[in-house]
Design a protein around this motif. Structure first.
Motif, short mmCIF file in Angstrom:
data_model
loop_
_atom_site.label_atom_id
_atom_site.label_comp_id
_atom_site.label_asym_id
_atom_site.label_seq_id
_atom_site.Cartn_x
_atom_site.Cartn_y
_atom_site.Cartn_z
N GLY A 1 0.80 -1.22 0.00
CA GLY A 1 0.00 0.00 0.00
C GLY A 1 0.84 1.27 0.00
N ASP A 2 2.12 1.18 0.31
CA ASP A 2 2.98 2.36 0.29
C ASP A 2 3.23 2.81 -1.14
OD1 ASP A 2 3.20 2.44 3.02
OD2 ASP A 2 5.19 1.53 3.11
N THR A 3 3.47 4.10 -1.31
CA THR A 3 3.79 4.66 -2.61
C THR A 3 5.28 5.00 -2.64
OG1 THR A 3 1.58 5.59 -2.80
CG2 THR A 3 3.26 6.50 -4.26
N VAL A 4 5.99 4.47 -3.61
CA VAL A 4 7.42 4.70 -3.75
C VAL A 4 7.66 5.49 -5.04
CG1 VAL A 4 9.69 3.62 -3.98
CG2 VAL A 4 7.96 2.56 -2.54
N THR A 5 8.35 6.62 -4.90
CA THR A 5 8.70 7.46 -6.04
C THR A 5 10.21 7.43 -6.19
OG1 THR A 5 6.83 8.89 -5.54
CG2 THR A 5 8.49 9.75 -7.04
N MET A 6 10.67 7.10 -7.40
CA MET A 6 12.11 7.04 -7.63
C MET A 6 12.46 7.76 -8.91
SD MET A 6 12.27 3.03 -8.46
CE MET A 6 10.74 2.63 -7.65
N ARG A 7 13.62 8.39 -8.90
CA ARG A 7 14.11 9.10 -10.06
C ARG A 7 15.21 8.25 -10.69
NH1 ARG A 7 16.10 14.03 -7.99
NH2 ARG A 7 18.21 13.47 -8.54
N THR B 1 10.91 9.96 -13.75
CA THR B 1 10.49 9.70 -12.39
C THR B 1 9.40 8.63 -12.43
OG1 THR B 1 10.99 11.97 -11.76
CG2 THR B 1 9.56 10.72 -10.29
N ARG B 2 9.62 7.58 -11.68
CA ARG B 2 8.65 6.48 -11.64
C ARG B 2 7.96 6.48 -10.29
NH1 ARG B 2 11.20 1.04 -13.92
NH2 ARG B 2 9.00 0.51 -13.92
N THR B 3 6.67 6.26 -10.31
CA THR B 3 5.88 6.16 -9.09
C THR B 3 5.18 4.80 -9.10
OG1 THR B 3 5.52 8.53 -9.12
CG2 THR B 3 4.10 7.24 -7.69
N ALA C 1 -0.82 5.17 -13.17
CA ALA C 1 -1.18 5.58 -14.54
C ALA C 1 -0.41 6.85 -14.94
CB ALA C 1 -2.68 5.82 -14.63
N GLU C 2 -0.22 7.77 -13.99
CA GLU C 2 0.51 9.00 -14.29
C GLU C 2 1.96 8.69 -14.66
OE1 GLU C 2 -0.96 8.68 -11.13
OE2 GLU C 2 -2.85 9.59 -11.72
N SER C 3 2.57 7.73 -13.96
CA SER C 3 3.94 7.35 -14.23
C SER C 3 4.07 6.71 -15.60
CB SER C 3 4.44 6.40 -13.14
OG SER C 3 5.76 5.99 -13.40
N ILE C 4 3.14 5.86 -15.96
CA ILE C 4 3.16 5.22 -17.27
C ILE C 4 3.00 6.26 -18.37
CG2 ILE C 4 1.92 3.62 -18.78
CD1 ILE C 4 1.28 1.98 -16.24
N ALA C 5 2.10 7.23 -18.17
CA ALA C 5 1.89 8.29 -19.15
C ALA C 5 3.14 9.16 -19.30
CB ALA C 5 0.69 9.15 -18.76
#
Length: 144
Positions: free
Chosen positions: A47-53, A58-60, A84-88
């Motif tokens: 359930g955690d959200t991980v954002t990496m550059r 930048t992938r979420t 979906a935002e990361s894929i876009a």
């Protein structure tokens, strides 16, 4: 196992080839968990959200599961779900890279391209042939 260190999880989910590379990226503040900059000892759970550059992108991702073992890629992909935002954003970056202009066309000064180099070499070669020296004596030296 409900929780796992973020560096182990990134390694197990195949975002990084080694755990030390994952820890290095965490140390450079390129990884965030739930909006907060992560440390290598930070634990993640489902359930955690991980954002990496990674480079320019930048992938979420959302953590779906944890595993301390690094398995095959199809199993590793089940540990997360990309937003979906990361894929876009990735698609937009790919399209921008594909439609980008030739870098050499933007150079006005600096290092010459291969074509410029050939033109320069050809011009120098022709100039040398036209201005080559002669084995005959100059009229001034014949008087001596």
């Amino acid at each position: 196992m409900e929780r796992l260190r973020i560096d182990k999880w990134l390694w197990a989910a195949r975002f990084f080839k080694t755990r030390s590379l994952a820890a290095e990226e965490i140390g450079k503040n390129r990884i965030q968990v739930n909006g907060d900059v992560a440390k290598a000892s930070r634990e993640v759970k489902a359930g955690d959200t991980v954002t990496m550059r990674q480079g320019v992108q930048t992938r979420t991702v959302t953590v779906r599961g944890v595993s301390a073992q690094r398995g095959p890629a199809p199993i590793a992909q089940q540990l997360y779900e990309e937003t979906a935002e990361s894929i876009a954003a990735q698609a937009a970056i790919r399209e921008q890279r594909r439609m980008g202009s030739e870098p050499a066309l933007a150079i006005e000064q600096g290092r010459p391209t291969k074509r410029d180099r050939r033109d320069l070499d050809g011009a120098v070669r022709h100039a040398e042939w036209d201005n080559r020296w002669s084995a005959s004596l100059d009229p001034d030296e014949a008087d001596r």
